[in-house]
Design a protein around this motif. Sequence first.
Motif, PDB file in Angstrom:
ATOM      1  N   ALA A  42      -7.692   7.950  11.531  1.00  0.00           N
ATOM      2  CA  ALA A  42      -7.963   6.731  10.755  1.00  0.00           C
ATOM      3  C   ALA A  42      -7.888   5.497  11.644  1.00  0.00           C
ATOM      4  N   MET A  49       0.447   9.466   6.187  1.00  0.00           N
ATOM      5  CA  MET A  49      -0.577   9.118   5.209  1.00  0.00           C
ATOM      6  C   MET A  49      -0.549   7.626   4.897  1.00  0.00           C
ATOM      7  N   THR A  50       0.643   7.020   4.920  1.00  0.00           N
ATOM      8  CA  THR A  50       0.749   5.576   4.715  1.00  0.00           C
ATOM      9  C   THR A  50       0.077   4.825   5.867  1.00  0.00           C
ATOM     10  N   LEU A  91       0.856  -1.183   0.000  1.00  0.00           N
ATOM     11  CA  LEU A  91       0.000   0.000   0.000  1.00  0.00           C
ATOM     12  C   LEU A  91       0.894   1.236   0.000  1.00  0.00           C
ATOM     13  N   ARG A  92       0.703   2.126  -0.946  1.00  0.00           N
ATOM     14  CA  ARG A  92       1.541   3.317  -1.086  1.00  0.00           C
ATOM     15  C   ARG A  92       3.023   2.938  -1.061  1.00  0.00           C
ATOM     16  N   SER A 142       4.027  12.250   4.743  1.00  0.00           N
ATOM     17  CA  SER A 142       3.869  11.122   3.820  1.00  0.00           C
ATOM     18  C   SER A 142       3.785   9.803   4.579  1.00  0.00           C
ATOM     19  N   GLU A 202      -3.599   5.144   5.372  1.00  0.00           N
ATOM     20  CA  GLU A 202      -4.036   4.267   4.272  1.00  0.00           C
ATOM     21  C   GLU A 202      -4.181   2.827   4.761  1.00  0.00           C
ATOM     22  N   ALA A 203      -3.224   2.381   5.588  1.00  0.00           N
ATOM     23  CA  ALA A 203      -3.295   1.019   6.121  1.00  0.00           C
ATOM     24  C   ALA A 203      -4.521   0.851   7.012  1.00  0.00           C
ATOM     25  N   GLU A 205      -7.321   2.579   6.945  1.00  0.00           N
ATOM     26  CA  GLU A 205      -8.534   2.612   6.114  1.00  0.00           C
ATOM     27  C   GLU A 205      -8.715   1.303   5.366  1.00  0.00           C
ATOM     28  N   ALA A 206      -7.613   0.702   4.909  1.00  0.00           N
ATOM     29  CA  ALA A 206      -7.703  -0.595   4.218  1.00  0.00           C
ATOM     30  C   ALA A 206      -8.175  -1.684   5.180  1.00  0.00           C
TER      31      ALA A 206
END
Length: 448
Positions: free
Chosen positions: A90, A47-48, A7-8, A44, A51-52, A54-55
Amino acid sequence: MSFPIGLRSGAPGPARAYVGDLDGRRVVTVGIDGSVKLGALSSSASMTIAEAAEAARAQRLPLIMEIASSGADLVEGISALHGWGVAARAITTCSGVVPIIAIVDGPAVSGPALLLGVADWVIMTERSYAFVSGPTMVAEFTGVFIDNDELGGAETHARQSGLPAVVVTDIDAARAEAARLLAYLPDHCDDEPPRWPTDDPPDRQVPEAGALIPPTSTGSYDVRKVIEALADDGEYMELRARWAANVVTVFATVDGRPVGIVANQPMALAGTLDIPASQKAARFVAFCDAFNLPIITLVDTPGFYPGKDLEWRGMIRHGAQLVFAYGRATVPRICVILRKSYGGAYIVMDSKKMGNDLCLAWPWAELAVMGAGQAAAILQRRATPEEKAEFERDYAERLLNPYVAAERGFVDAVINPAETRSIIANALTVLQDKRERLQSRKHDNTPL
């Protein structure tokens, strides 16, 4: 661990996120590499992390965080703080939806340390440390000089704050403990915990459990031996063992069904409830309720621990946390009174009128507002020693035995201790389809 899906993966910074497996369980893992700029979180990298999270929530998979971070990236400034806020939000949205396990293998300072408090369970390696304000700030503001380990080392947290559920030697051992923990848990809140294969008969008699209880009401014993007798194959996983030792919280299985067990520990503070014990048990009960694990409560407590200091620190509020956790729990709940259950502690340890599904008592159980000696000290303060002794004998005979409570419906059954495992296993089978209608509201207001 294998991580086939990144992811990213092209994003710069110390954070790397993957969808992979952990000992056969599909999970989302995000790691902060402490060897890259000491794990300093840039926008950044944050944000990773987001993203994790949210996944994990979207795919309904457990979230595993591996943290080694010195805090926000000072060079990037306010953007790094903004990114940390995005990551924190998140992760918070995952709470109660999927299990969140944080592994600390190095520093977790400032913002990353606070992420540990959001996680359901924290596993720390022996070399790790975590704090919001480090030794430099402590020395500057208080004049006290202290090192990383003394301030926030894994052993310090295990004893003083209860942050880690488990402390292990290294990252491999931490991952193994995370896999062991996940074995008791579902992937998400709408799933059932996985059934374990077992050859241990559900109707196995456990006379050794009752034999552990001393003949005197003030005698001590290790309640973990009772848990060992009741659990499949005598196996269980204790969490936060070195913090608030007067209450024991474990995951175990009974007839292959994962359960959470809360038990008073007579070996520590006589099994009384204080602030740390209330917090430890309340957090555990809330977690079990969120992820559909039945709760078994083993009661042997003379009450709340008395003291000016405890009252001033908020015994009322923190004791209410345990009341609140049990009061709102909708999973199957079974209470077994092993020996003493007095006063306010009787209420908060999942008493019948708190809404448990089955309340059992062993034949020598004592249920009352207080013990005979305490009652005599209050009601017979001017009596002679002989009169006090006679009062205590009569009080115990008339009021302390469990049959009085059973007649009034406060105990469902007084049972032979040897049959405890069998009765619990049968009750779990009956209660496996239990459902309760939830109240319509935005959220409750938990006492903090």
